[in-house]
Design a protein around this motif. Structure first.
Motif: not given
Length: 281
Positions: A205-209, A144-149
């Motif tokens: 769920t993906w980015y709240g960590c 999810a983080l890479l997709l956000a980039v």
């Protein structure tokens, strides 16, 4: 088919390939990384005037070693595997480097040092950043983080175009990119920062960590370094006197025209995440 339709269809397919490659599983991610690195290096060798098929294939092989080496080594480190993947892939790249130098001894090219320097640059400029995507991918909720980039880069481009084309007055870097403006730059950054809030609150769920400030900081880092990445490719193309890096993507140019921002943004994000891990434990 009109240029607009061709550009739109190509863009949709490109985005779909990126999203699928990142989100499906580890194997599709590795395949995506190899695809981007291989095509990018092959394109780079072509625009720099290297016409040797053998040289191109060897350079692409070097890129595969770098990308797969990072992918397996980072995954092994995260999962605690005992096999020394990094050392094994490091030896393979050392063997590639020796081969590449020896090849130039037998080359009849009148500028062997230039050819060798170009090959090494393709590994540093293209293969290494693509390989570093593995560090982001294997982070917490890394897919999810890479997709956000990627999305931040796309939104930055969109925001910069929309704002710059309407109110852009002050030139950002006229020597390399006459159309870029400071207004467009900050407009693109605003889009990127806004997406950080959407990711954090809309997809918890993906980015709240990770804390919100981390996502917002990424929203600043990505457009800054993505812009430098775009300018770096403009510098290369102006030096080589080419308009587009290739014609692989109808309406969009070559693969390097699509991933130029990524090649500087990914290393910057990787450094940020690494320091963050060291800081927060």
């Amino acid at each position: 088919m009109s240029n607009f339709m061709s550009r739109t269809l190509t863009g949709i397919i490109y985005v779909a390939v990126i999203v699928a490659g990142i989100c499906v599983n580890n194997y599709t991610f590795a395949a995506l990384s190899c695809l981007l690195a291989g095509l990018g290096v092959a394109e780079f060798t072509r625009i720099t005037g290297q016409r040797s098929t053998v040289t191109t294939l060897v350079d692409v092989a070097g890129a595969m070693i770098v990308v797969l080496g990072f992918d397996t080594s980072v995954m092994a480190l995260r999962q605690g595997w005992s096999f020394p993947y990094a050392a094994t892939w490091g030896m393979l790249f050392t063997a590639w480097l020796i081969l590449r130098i020896v090849m130039q001894l037998y080359s009849h090219n009148p500028a062997p040092l230039r050819v060798l320097a170009t090959s090494l640059m393709s590994q540093l400029y293209i293969a290494l950043p693509i390989g570093l995507m593995s560090v982001i991918y294997n982070h917490r909720a890394g897919h999810a983080l890479l997709l956000a980039v990627f999305i931040m880069i796309w939104l930055n481009d969109t925001g910069a175009f929309l704002v710059g084309s309407r109110i852009g007055r002050r030139k950002l870097f006229e020597r390399l990119s006459p159309k870029k403006s400071w207004e467009g730059f900050f407009g693109g950054m605003a889009f990127s920062i806004a997406s950080a809030f959407v990711f954090y609150y809309g997809f918890a769920t993906w980015y709240g960590c990770r804390p919100l400030w981390v996502m917002v900081t990424l929203g600043v880092i990505v457009p800054v370094f993505a812009t430098w990445g775009d300018l770096a490719e403009s510098m290369i193309k102006r030096t080589l006197k080419v308009k587009d890096s290739g014609h692989l993507l109808p309406g969009h140019g070559g693969i390097l025209d699509r991933i130029d921002s990524l090649l500087i943004a990914v290393p910057a994000v990787t450094v940020f995440l690494t320091f963050l891990d060291l800081l927060l434990g």
